[in-house]
Scaffold this motif. Structure first.
Motif, PDB file in Angstrom:
ATOM      1  N   GLY A 177       0.824  -1.206   0.000  1.00  0.00           N
ATOM      2  CA  GLY A 177       0.000   0.000   0.000  1.00  0.00           C
ATOM      3  C   GLY A 177       0.855   1.252   0.000  1.00  0.00           C
ATOM      4  O   GLY A 177       0.575   2.221  -0.710  1.00  0.00           O
ATOM      5  N   LEU A 224      -5.707  -0.404   7.357  1.00  0.00           N
ATOM      6  CA  LEU A 224      -6.894   0.392   7.038  1.00  0.00           C
ATOM      7  C   LEU A 224      -6.567   1.880   7.064  1.00  0.00           C
ATOM      8  O   LEU A 224      -7.107   2.658   6.254  1.00  0.00           O
ATOM      9  CB  LEU A 224      -8.026   0.065   8.016  1.00  0.00           C
ATOM     10  CG  LEU A 224      -8.532  -1.381   7.961  1.00  0.00           C
ATOM     11  CD1 LEU A 224      -9.633  -1.600   8.982  1.00  0.00           C
ATOM     12  CD2 LEU A 224      -9.033  -1.710   6.560  1.00  0.00           C
ATOM     13  N   CYS A 226      -3.773   3.059   6.205  1.00  0.00           N
ATOM     14  CA  CYS A 226      -3.067   3.245   4.949  1.00  0.00           C
ATOM     15  C   CYS A 226      -4.062   3.610   3.841  1.00  0.00           C
ATOM     16  O   CYS A 226      -3.780   4.454   2.987  1.00  0.00           O
ATOM     17  CB  CYS A 226      -2.308   1.972   4.581  1.00  0.00           C
ATOM     18  SG  CYS A 226      -1.233   2.106   3.144  1.00  0.00           S
ATOM     19  N   GLY A 227      -5.234   2.991   3.869  1.00  0.00           N
ATOM     20  CA  GLY A 227      -6.277   3.331   2.907  1.00  0.00           C
ATOM     21  C   GLY A 227      -6.689   4.781   2.998  1.00  0.00           C
ATOM     22  O   GLY A 227      -6.932   5.450   1.984  1.00  0.00           O
ATOM     23  N   LYS A 228      -6.755   5.306   4.221  1.00  0.00           N
ATOM     24  CA  LYS A 228      -7.105   6.717   4.422  1.00  0.00           C
ATOM     25  C   LYS A 228      -6.077   7.613   3.752  1.00  0.00           C
ATOM     26  O   LYS A 228      -6.425   8.584   3.058  1.00  0.00           O
ATOM     27  CB  LYS A 228      -7.182   7.003   5.923  1.00  0.00           C
ATOM     28  CG  LYS A 228      -7.623   8.420   6.277  1.00  0.00           C
ATOM     29  CD  LYS A 228      -6.471   9.370   6.472  1.00  0.00           C
ATOM     30  CE  LYS A 228      -6.955  10.753   6.894  1.00  0.00           C
ATOM     31  NZ  LYS A 228      -5.919  11.798   6.778  1.00  0.00           N
ATOM     32  N   GLY A 230      -4.123   6.716   1.403  1.00  0.00           N
ATOM     33  CA  GLY A 230      -4.224   6.484  -0.037  1.00  0.00           C
ATOM     34  C   GLY A 230      -5.222   7.427  -0.676  1.00  0.00           C
ATOM     35  O   GLY A 230      -4.968   7.988  -1.756  1.00  0.00           O
ATOM     36  N   TYR A 485      -9.745   7.522  -7.782  1.00  0.00           N
ATOM     37  CA  TYR A 485     -10.252   8.511  -6.838  1.00  0.00           C
ATOM     38  C   TYR A 485     -11.523   9.161  -7.380  1.00  0.00           C
ATOM     39  O   TYR A 485     -12.482   9.406  -6.648  1.00  0.00           O
ATOM     40  CB  TYR A 485      -9.176   9.569  -6.595  1.00  0.00           C
ATOM     41  CG  TYR A 485      -9.653  10.809  -5.874  1.00  0.00           C
ATOM     42  CD1 TYR A 485      -9.849  10.792  -4.495  1.00  0.00           C
ATOM     43  CD2 TYR A 485      -9.890  11.993  -6.566  1.00  0.00           C
ATOM     44  CE1 TYR A 485     -10.282  11.929  -3.828  1.00  0.00           C
ATOM     45  CE2 TYR A 485     -10.309  13.124  -5.908  1.00  0.00           C
ATOM     46  CZ  TYR A 485     -10.513  13.093  -4.542  1.00  0.00           C
ATOM     47  OH  TYR A 485     -10.939  14.214  -3.887  1.00  0.00           O
ATOM     48  N   ILE A 521      -3.268  -0.046  -3.200  1.00  0.00           N
ATOM     49  CA  ILE A 521      -3.673   1.144  -2.459  1.00  0.00           C
ATOM     50  C   ILE A 521      -5.060   1.600  -2.891  1.00  0.00           C
ATOM     51  O   ILE A 521      -5.824   2.144  -2.079  1.00  0.00           O
ATOM     52  CB  ILE A 521      -2.638   2.286  -2.571  1.00  0.00           C
ATOM     53  CG1 ILE A 521      -2.939   3.368  -1.517  1.00  0.00           C
ATOM     54  CG2 ILE A 521      -2.598   2.880  -3.949  1.00  0.00           C
ATOM     55  CD1 ILE A 521      -2.982   2.881  -0.089  1.00  0.00           C
ATOM     56  N   LEU A 524      -7.330  -0.542  -0.774  1.00  0.00           N
ATOM     57  CA  LEU A 524      -7.348  -0.087   0.620  1.00  0.00           C
ATOM     58  C   LEU A 524      -8.097   1.240   0.751  1.00  0.00           C
ATOM     59  O   LEU A 524      -8.784   1.476   1.752  1.00  0.00           O
ATOM     60  CB  LEU A 524      -5.928   0.047   1.154  1.00  0.00           C
ATOM     61  CG  LEU A 524      -5.099  -1.243   1.204  1.00  0.00           C
ATOM     62  CD1 LEU A 524      -3.730  -0.977   1.818  1.00  0.00           C
ATOM     63  CD2 LEU A 524      -5.829  -2.334   1.983  1.00  0.00           C
ATOM     64  N   ALA A 525      -7.988   2.103  -0.251  1.00  0.00           N
ATOM     65  CA  ALA A 525      -8.712   3.371  -0.237  1.00  0.00           C
ATOM     66  C   ALA A 525     -10.217   3.136  -0.278  1.00  0.00           C
ATOM     67  O   ALA A 525     -10.984   3.788   0.452  1.00  0.00           O
ATOM     68  CB  ALA A 525      -8.275   4.239  -1.420  1.00  0.00           C
ATOM     69  N   LEU A 527     -11.773   0.459   0.762  1.00  0.00           N
ATOM     70  CA  LEU A 527     -12.163  -0.097   2.067  1.00  0.00           C
ATOM     71  C   LEU A 527     -12.283   1.020   3.093  1.00  0.00           C
ATOM     72  O   LEU A 527     -13.215   1.024   3.917  1.00  0.00           O
ATOM     73  CB  LEU A 527     -11.152  -1.139   2.529  1.00  0.00           C
ATOM     74  CG  LEU A 527     -11.017  -2.399   1.665  1.00  0.00           C
ATOM     75  CD1 LEU A 527     -10.036  -3.377   2.310  1.00  0.00           C
ATOM     76  CD2 LEU A 527     -12.365  -3.073   1.454  1.00  0.00           C
ATOM     77  N   HIS A 528     -11.371   1.974   3.073  1.00  0.00           N
ATOM     78  CA  HIS A 528     -11.441   3.106   4.001  1.00  0.00           C
ATOM     79  C   HIS A 528     -12.732   3.894   3.806  1.00  0.00           C
ATOM     80  O   HIS A 528     -13.324   4.381   4.786  1.00  0.00           O
ATOM     81  CB  HIS A 528     -10.240   4.028   3.799  1.00  0.00           C
ATOM     82  CG  HIS A 528     -10.402   5.364   4.464  1.00  0.00           C
ATOM     83  ND1 HIS A 528     -10.303   5.535   5.830  1.00  0.00           N
ATOM     84  CD2 HIS A 528     -10.687   6.602   3.944  1.00  0.00           C
ATOM     85  CE1 HIS A 528     -10.513   6.802   6.133  1.00  0.00           C
ATOM     86  NE2 HIS A 528     -10.745   7.469   5.012  1.00  0.00           N
TER      87      HIS A 528
END
Length: 574
Positions: A177, A224, A226-228, A230, A485, A521, A524-525, A527-528
């Motif tokens: 990530g 998680l 890390c997703g933020k 990302g 994004y 990433i 993970l983003a 998921l966040h």
């Protein structure tokens, strides 16, 4: 086993590459990449201590980001560049240690080996001047190490150095990530945008992978988080791109060729795109995009260049045949490089984090000046025009600003039933034959569905004649992988418009293809942001241990793919 790597979707036998990477990197490069990551962890230990003491170094932050980026799949195959960066990293690490010590910080033997390994072999005299010289394009840092010692050390610090399978899985998921975040941060930095908070997280997370006291639950929380970051990194890059070049517009892109000689630019870096266009203006050379550079055509600032004529070819993995027929030079600005064939190796150039032994590399410009593309331009003038491999146009430019400007039209289509469901099919393409699944899936989707895409996964279906719904194309291409994004922004806006409490109540399904760490990433983003029931294919990541995979399934509904007929039924009846 001479190496071990399982960071990409093509990990050998679905478990990991142990002799040579499927990507083409040999054991030396793979092991040196592991050692560079280890050195970055050591630097991060001192950098975090320095920040606690009230001082930081922007060059250190950038070095860590560039080091992470260089280890992404298909970016850099050049053994010597990793050797140089490890030497530079050790020098930076020890200078940071000296600064922390002088400021009263603790630098004792209780620190992790990544922070203290090899200190006695480094000459500290004048190291600050040497580092300054390096960042200014000067000579290499010299120390007492040999490449053999680097390689010997590298075999003790790789992925398998973490014995517990679940902790290993979480540490690697976190690092992958971070690699994705680093890629996006580097592109944003090239356009003058930085975020110190993201750098702080990267370093904090790298340090966390050295702490054996952290539990699996604590590492899950970091993953998680890390997703933020990302999301923050993709937002930063989105702002960097749009503030520099305008909001992407709906654009028809030519996929045929012109009669002039050309330069083909691949990868993701729009700053490189801009500098190449400026330097080739009025030279009689046409510029074509390849793979993930296709979305450059959507930006208003690039449309003024009359010699910016189209897109050549398809996703990254077909380059070994398409680069041969292009005839002119090729510039690789980021990852997605395949080991080149002799037919075009002498026409290939790398820049930025990308590299390959024996391939010409264009360095960064000195003191903020543009890169010098004169060598590639002069070669292009002597080349034949590209061989045409297809004709027609493809349409893109559906980033969040564009789609939100059509929000009323989209909402009305949903309310009227003209659009029943959206399918997010973003992500990566790859060589695996099973990826034909995504072409078949797109073709067989009901005609009242719309595909939202970003990344090179789109090449599996962006040239299909899938039609429109009330003037809205059934494939809406937001852009590069980082433009995933935009898909999240669109989903959140639709949630607001339809006054829903949960993003998962929207008629949106997620059938995402992945290949490398930028896709990690993006996952993970999502998921966040609370997105659940994401399906990944063509295979689930090898780096997910059974227990960690179970956590993702039970908490987020992560799933794989099966076959088109059964998956179609599952998605449409959900």
């Amino acid at each position: 086993m001479s190496m071990f790597c399982y960071q990409c979707q093509e990990a050998s036998k679905g478990t990991g590459c142990t002799v040579k990477g499927i990507c083409g990197k040999d054991e030396s490069v793979a092991n040196l990449q592991d050692l560079l990551i280890y050195v970055l962890k050591g630097i991060s230990i001192y950098s975090m201590k320095a920040k606690e003491l009230g001082f930081s170094d922007n060059n250190v932050d950038k070095f860590i980001v560039e080091g992470l980026f260089a280890t992404i799949t298909n970016a850099n195959f050049d053994k010597s560049s990793f050797e140089d960066n490890i030497k530079k990293g050790l020098a930076i690490r020890d200078e940071l240690r000296n600064k922390v010590t002088k400021a009263g910080g603790k630098t004792n033997s209780d620190l992790h080996d990544a922070a203290i390994w090899g200190s006695s072999n480094l000459s500290t005299e004048g190291i600050l001047q040497k580092i300054f010289s390096l960042f200014s394009g000067g000579n290499k840092v010299e120390n007492n190490y040999t490449i053999e010692q680097f390689l010997q050390k590298s075999t003790t610090v790789g992925v398998l150095a973490t014995e517990n399978e679940d902790i290993r899985s979480l540490r690697e998921l976190l690092i992958y990530g971070l690699k994705g975040i680093a890629a996006y941060l580097k592109h944003a930095d090239n356009l003058g945008k930085q975020d110190a908070n993201i750098h702080d997280f990267i370093q904090r997370a790298l340090v966390a992978t050295t702490e054996d006291t952290l539990s699996a639950d604590e590492l899950v929380a970091l993953v998680l988080e890390c997703g933020k970051y990302g999301v923050d990194a993709m937002s930063l890059l989105d702002n960097a791109n749009t503030s520099s070049y305008g909001n992407p517009e709906i654009t028809k892109v030519n996929i045929g060729v012109k009669s002039n000689p050309g330069i083909l630019i691949s990868g993701h870096d729009l700053k490189d795109m801009e500098e190449l266009l400026i330097q080739t203006e009025d030279t009689g050379i046409d510029i074509y995009t390849h793979s993930e550079m296709l979305p450059a055509h959507y930006y208003p600032a690039f449309k003024k260049y009359k010699h910016f004529v189209g897109n050549y070819g398809n996703a990254w993995w077909k380059q070994d045949s398409e680069f041969k027929s292009f005839n002119g030079p090729i510039l690789m600005t980021t990852n997605c490089l395949v080991p080149p064939k002799s037919e075009y190796k002498d026409r290939l150039y790398t820049t930025g984090a990308t590299g390959f032994n024996g391939v010409k590399h264009i360095p960064d410009g000195e003191e903020g000046k543009p890169k010098d593309f004169s060598a590639i331009i002069e070669q292009a003038k002597k080349c034949k025009s590209p061989v045409e491999i297809e004709k027609g146009e493809i349409v893109g430019g559906f980033a969040h600003a564009t789609v939100l400007s059509l929000a009323d039209k989209v909402v009305e289509a949903v309310k009227s039933g003209a659009i029943k469901q959206f399918f997010v099919m973003a992500g990566c393409d790859g060589r695996m034959k099973g990826r034909d699944y995504y072409t078949d899936f797109a073709e067989k989707l009901p005609k009242d569905t719309v595909i939202l895409t970003a990344g090179c996964a789109k090449y599996r279906y962006n040239k299909l004649k899938l039609g429109e719904i009330g003037g809205i194309p059934r494939v809406l291409d937001a852009g590069q992988c980082n433009d995933s994004y935009s898909l999240a922004v669109i989903a959140l806006k639709l949630k607001e418009v339809f006054e829903l409490n949960d993003i998962n109540e929207l008629p949106i399904s997620y059938n995402i293809a992945w290949y490398e760490q930028k896709a990690v990433i993006v996952l993970l983003a999502l998921l966040h942001l609370g997105v659940k029931n994401i399906h990944l294919g063509p295979t689930l990541p090898a780096f997910l241990s059974p227990n960690i995979a179970k956590i993702l399934v039970e908490n987020f509904g992560i799933g794989g793919i099966t076959d088109v007929e059964n998956d179609m039924k599952m998605f449409l009846e959900a």
